[in-house]
Design an enzyme around this catalytic site. Sequence first.
Site, PDB file in Angstrom:
ATOM      1  N   LYS A  23     -19.445 -42.438   9.103  1.00 41.35           N
ATOM      2  CA  LYS A  23     -18.985 -43.314  10.337  1.00 41.35           C
ATOM      3  C   LYS A  23     -18.000 -44.283   9.573  1.00 41.35           C
ATOM      4  O   LYS A  23     -16.732 -44.479   9.950  1.00 41.35           O
ATOM      5  CB  LYS A  23     -19.940 -43.861  11.190  1.00 41.35           C
ATOM      6  CG  LYS A  23     -19.498 -44.944  11.869  1.00 41.35           C
ATOM      7  CD  LYS A  23     -20.654 -45.608  13.003  1.00 41.35           C
ATOM      8  CE  LYS A  23     -21.177 -46.598  12.310  1.00 41.35           C
ATOM      9  NZ  LYS A  23     -20.562 -47.749  12.282  1.00 41.35           N
ATOM     10  N   ASN A  24     -18.697 -45.199   8.732  1.00 40.27           N
ATOM     11  CA  ASN A  24     -17.946 -46.346   8.113  1.00 40.27           C
ATOM     12  C   ASN A  24     -16.798 -45.923   7.317  1.00 40.27           C
ATOM     13  O   ASN A  24     -16.017 -46.875   6.878  1.00 40.27           O
ATOM     14  CB  ASN A  24     -18.896 -47.288   7.505  1.00 40.27           C
ATOM     15  CG  ASN A  24     -19.854 -48.183   8.871  1.00 40.27           C
ATOM     16  OD1 ASN A  24     -19.438 -47.881   9.806  1.00 40.27           O
ATOM     17  ND2 ASN A  24     -20.766 -48.638   8.268  1.00 40.27           N
ATOM     18  N   ARG A  92     -16.625 -53.324  17.170  1.00 42.00           N
ATOM     19  CA  ARG A  92     -15.885 -54.450  16.393  1.00 42.00           C
ATOM     20  C   ARG A  92     -14.890 -53.705  15.228  1.00 42.00           C
ATOM     21  O   ARG A  92     -14.108 -54.386  14.912  1.00 42.00           O
ATOM     22  CB  ARG A  92     -17.044 -55.216  15.532  1.00 42.00           C
ATOM     23  CG  ARG A  92     -18.036 -55.833  16.283  1.00 42.00           C
ATOM     24  CD  ARG A  92     -18.736 -56.597  15.292  1.00 42.00           C
ATOM     25  NE  ARG A  92     -17.935 -57.363  14.190  1.00 42.00           N
ATOM     26  CZ  ARG A  92     -17.464 -58.364  14.528  1.00 42.00           C
ATOM     27  NH1 ARG A  92     -17.678 -59.192  15.633  1.00 42.00           N
ATOM     28  NH2 ARG A  92     -16.875 -58.947  13.446  1.00 42.00           N
ATOM     29  N   CYS A 116     -21.915 -60.895  17.578  1.00 39.40           N
ATOM     30  CA  CYS A 116     -22.643 -59.849  17.913  1.00 39.40           C
ATOM     31  C   CYS A 116     -24.289 -60.186  17.521  1.00 39.40           C
ATOM     32  O   CYS A 116     -24.594 -60.988  17.122  1.00 39.40           O
ATOM     33  CB  CYS A 116     -22.194 -58.435  17.493  1.00 39.40           C
ATOM     34  SG  CYS A 116     -22.399 -58.076  15.699  1.00 39.40           S
ATOM     35  N   ARG A 121     -20.602 -63.055  12.568  1.00 39.86           N
ATOM     36  CA  ARG A 121     -19.591 -62.269  12.087  1.00 39.86           C
ATOM     37  C   ARG A 121     -18.218 -62.689  12.323  1.00 39.86           C
ATOM     38  O   ARG A 121     -17.381 -62.031  13.098  1.00 39.86           O
ATOM     39  CB  ARG A 121     -19.708 -60.796  12.825  1.00 39.86           C
ATOM     40  CG  ARG A 121     -21.128 -60.141  12.445  1.00 39.86           C
ATOM     41  CD  ARG A 121     -21.221 -58.562  13.097  1.00 39.86           C
ATOM     42  NE  ARG A 121     -20.430 -57.801  12.251  1.00 39.86           N
ATOM     43  CZ  ARG A 121     -20.597 -56.579  12.450  1.00 39.86           C
ATOM     44  NH1 ARG A 121     -21.089 -55.887  13.556  1.00 39.86           N
ATOM     45  NH2 ARG A 121     -19.998 -55.699  11.608  1.00 39.86           N
ATOM     46  N   ASP A 308     -27.584 -52.092   5.971  1.00 39.48           N
ATOM     47  CA  ASP A 308     -27.898 -51.101   7.156  1.00 39.48           C
ATOM     48  C   ASP A 308     -29.074 -50.340   7.108  1.00 39.48           C
ATOM     49  O   ASP A 308     -29.360 -49.481   8.004  1.00 39.48           O
ATOM     50  CB  ASP A 308     -26.552 -50.064   7.107  1.00 39.48           C
ATOM     51  CG  ASP A 308     -25.470 -50.675   7.340  1.00 39.48           C
ATOM     52  OD1 ASP A 308     -25.379 -51.745   8.156  1.00 39.48           O
ATOM     53  OD2 ASP A 308     -24.101 -50.164   7.391  1.00 39.48           O
ATOM     54  N   ARG A 400     -24.140 -44.284  18.699  1.00 38.69           N
ATOM     55  CA  ARG A 400     -22.729 -44.748  18.112  1.00 38.69           C
ATOM     56  C   ARG A 400     -22.811 -44.383  16.557  1.00 38.69           C
ATOM     57  O   ARG A 400     -21.404 -44.500  15.940  1.00 38.69           O
ATOM     58  CB  ARG A 400     -22.946 -46.446  18.103  1.00 38.69           C
ATOM     59  CG  ARG A 400     -22.576 -46.944  19.421  1.00 38.69           C
ATOM     60  CD  ARG A 400     -22.493 -48.683  19.490  1.00 38.69           C
ATOM     61  NE  ARG A 400     -21.549 -48.741  18.123  1.00 38.69           N
ATOM     62  CZ  ARG A 400     -21.916 -49.876  17.399  1.00 38.69           C
ATOM     63  NH1 ARG A 400     -22.901 -50.644  17.659  1.00 38.69           N
ATOM     64  NH2 ARG A 400     -21.412 -49.920  16.192  1.00 38.69           N
TER      65      ARG A 400
HETATM   66  N1  EPU Z   1     -17.887 -62.153   6.603  1.00 39.28           N
HETATM   67  C1  EPU Z   1     -17.268 -63.431   6.902  1.00 39.28           C
HETATM   68  N2  EPU Z   1     -15.955 -63.611   6.965  1.00 39.28           N
HETATM   69  C2  EPU Z   1     -15.049 -62.170   7.157  1.00 39.28           C
HETATM   70  C3  EPU Z   1     -15.709 -61.106   7.211  1.00 39.28           C
HETATM   71  C4  EPU Z   1     -17.139 -60.968   7.035  1.00 39.28           C
HETATM   72  O1  EPU Z   1     -18.026 -64.474   6.474  1.00 39.28           O
HETATM   73  O2  EPU Z   1     -13.946 -62.526   7.594  1.00 39.28           O
HETATM   74  C5  EPU Z   1     -19.422 -62.035   6.336  1.00 39.28           C
HETATM   75  C6  EPU Z   1     -20.236 -61.240   7.526  1.00 39.28           C
HETATM   76  O3  EPU Z   1     -20.540 -62.423   8.784  1.00 39.28           O
HETATM   77  C7  EPU Z   1     -21.286 -60.910   6.882  1.00 39.28           C
HETATM   78  C8  EPU Z   1     -20.712 -60.380   5.362  1.00 39.28           C
HETATM   79  O4  EPU Z   1     -19.369 -61.230   5.404  1.00 39.28           O
HETATM   80  O5  EPU Z   1     -22.443 -61.899   6.494  1.00 39.28           O
HETATM   81  C9  EPU Z   1     -20.507 -59.000   5.329  1.00 39.28           C
HETATM   82  O6  EPU Z   1     -19.539 -58.513   6.397  1.00 39.28           O
HETATM   83  P1  EPU Z   1     -18.431 -57.492   6.312  1.00 39.28           P
HETATM   84  O7  EPU Z   1     -17.313 -57.896   6.789  1.00 39.28           O
HETATM   85  O8  EPU Z   1     -18.676 -56.656   5.030  1.00 39.28           O
HETATM   86  O9  EPU Z   1     -19.212 -56.408   7.538  1.00 39.28           O
HETATM   87  P2  EPU Z   1     -18.299 -55.455   8.300  1.00 39.28           P
HETATM   88  O10 EPU Z   1     -17.082 -55.210   7.533  1.00 39.28           O
HETATM   89  O11 EPU Z   1     -17.988 -56.106   9.784  1.00 39.28           O
HETATM   90  C10 EPU Z   1     -19.290 -53.250   7.657  1.00 39.28           C
HETATM   91  C11 EPU Z   1     -19.969 -52.150   8.316  1.00 39.28           C
HETATM   92  C12 EPU Z   1     -21.385 -52.746   8.774  1.00 39.28           C
HETATM   93  C13 EPU Z   1     -22.114 -53.077   7.537  1.00 39.28           C
HETATM   94  C14 EPU Z   1     -21.332 -54.164   6.869  1.00 39.28           C
HETATM   95  C15 EPU Z   1     -22.105 -54.504   5.629  1.00 39.28           C
HETATM   96  C16 EPU Z   1     -17.988 -50.654   9.172  1.00 39.28           C
HETATM   97  C17 EPU Z   1     -17.231 -50.404  10.242  1.00 39.28           C
HETATM   98  N3  EPU Z   1     -19.240 -51.434   9.539  1.00 39.28           N
HETATM   99  O12 EPU Z   1     -19.217 -54.322   8.555  1.00 39.28           O
HETATM  100  O13 EPU Z   1     -21.884 -51.381   9.358  1.00 39.28           O
HETATM  101  O14 EPU Z   1     -23.448 -53.462   8.053  1.00 39.28           O
HETATM  102  O15 EPU Z   1     -20.323 -53.600   6.392  1.00 39.28           O
HETATM  103  O16 EPU Z   1     -22.326 -53.568   4.552  1.00 39.28           O
HETATM  104  O17 EPU Z   1     -17.869 -50.460   8.035  1.00 39.28           O
HETATM  105  C18 EPU Z   1     -23.242 -50.474  11.046  1.00 39.28           C
HETATM  106  O18 EPU Z   1     -22.819 -49.253  10.404  1.00 39.28           O
HETATM  107  O19 EPU Z   1     -24.375 -50.422  11.694  1.00 39.28           O
HETATM  108  C19 EPU Z   1     -22.614 -51.532  10.507  1.00 39.28           C
HETATM  109  C20 EPU Z   1     -23.007 -52.543  11.038  1.00 39.28           C
END
Ligand code: EPU
Length: 424
Positions: A23-24, A92, A116, A121, A308, A400
């Site tokens: 998915k990701n 998101r 969330c 986030r 995850d 999801r």
């Molecule tokens: N963060 C910041 N600033 C930003 C972006 C992120 O401080 O601008 C922080 C976040 O708050 C968190 C950390 O950096 O503490 C990592 O967040 P990241 O941005 O890597 O997460 P994401 O890209 O929003 C993806 C996956 C998530 C998975 C995370 C971590 C997708 C669509 N989602 O989220 O997947 O947990 O990376 O590996 O790729 C899931 O599948 O259940 C899921 C939540």
Amino acid sequence: MDGVVRIAGGRKLAGTVPISGAKNAGLPMLAASLLTGEEIVLHRVPELRDIRSMGEILQRLRGSFSHRDGTVRVRMEDPQGNPDYAAVRQMRASVCIMGPLVARRGEVRIPLPGGCVLGARPIDLHLRGLERLGCSIHLQNGLVHVTARRLRGANIFLGGRNGSTVTGTANVLCAAVLAEGVTQIQSAACEPEVVDLCRLLCRMGARIDGIGSPTLTIEGVAGLHGAEHTLIPDRIEFGTFLLLALITRSDLTLPAIESAQHGALLDMLAQAGARIGEDRDRVHIRGSAGEVRPIELTTLPFPGFPTDLQAPMCALMTQANGISILTERVYPNRFAHVAELERMGAHILLEGSSAIVRGPTRLSGAPVTATELRGGACLYLAALAADGESTVYGAGHVARGYENFEGKLRALGAEVERVEPREA
Ligand code: EPU
């Protein structure tokens, strides 16, 4: 979120589990289809609520999108409009359209996703990266408006207090591929899903060096073209089924996935005493053999242990013989599942961003509520291991991210019945 599932616990499971596409990996790839007017064809795309939501966003931007038998065909000839708050609130990952849209047409307006159940986030790193490429950013009335007359390559550091950002890297990467000149992203996310996105972008004509490393060097090109690509298998689904085998003391077989993608998981499972055998293209896990040992685990960006899988691992550790400590370094508040596990009899103490789990506990079936995807999977696992019957509310969260989860569980012999809404 809707969905109620009744699960009868205590059954031994057996068989072979098919693993779906990631998915990701699929979500940012669908967003990347905005970078060209030609057709993008993606194979092994899972049938999931989040994929459908992204498809609807692309259709609202006046694109064509179809998803049949695992193949998505998407064509964004002339993207118009912007996603609304309802779409972003629902998923998101819709923020992933920001980089591609600003690169394609110089403008995007998107509601800020906000926090969330996983915590705050923020998207500050996404915005900082786009700004470095020459975008102007205006925040007003809950919307972020990103504009750029032209994008110029730059050196960008994308690390934050919790490490790199997965979707932030995808966003900046997708803008940089069409920027003038060379961009270097430092502290880029190294997750296999980012690597897979890079592979698709290269097939579309992008020039990216350092794929899979924390330093990506991108030489901008004038335009991209259509491409065809097959998604990597879902390493989180793979891990969830390994944990399922152990918690239900069952012997299961899974298709092998690239070993570089799950080193941290296999290391933790070895410490927990799991018996895992691999032949050329299959992984056999003997959950029926031996006891589960307690572990100390810290979630980290790839190649560390994935956040995850923290919640499903927490369910397993209720069965370990001793005290386990699970520490979150990616989402320090990702522990909504703990209170629900306690309702089933688990002994867990939350201390800062660590869950201290005392096992082994005979879990007893109970009504429980999922508030997020992976926490939901954790509750399914606990319910399948528990004595008696459980009812999981909020099962829609699980749908999801896990393709046909209930169907796959039933094929292994689990008693899982969707009570509300009924499956078609
Ligand atoms: N963060 C910041 N600033 C930003 C972006 C992120 O401080 O601008 C922080 C976040 O708050 C968190 C950390 O950096 O503490 C990592 O967040 P990241 O941005 O890597 O997460 P994401 O890209 O929003 C993806 C996956 C998530 C998975 C995370 C971590 C997708 C669509 N989602 O989220 O997947 O947990 O990376 O590996 O790729 C899931 O599948 O259940 C899921 C939540």
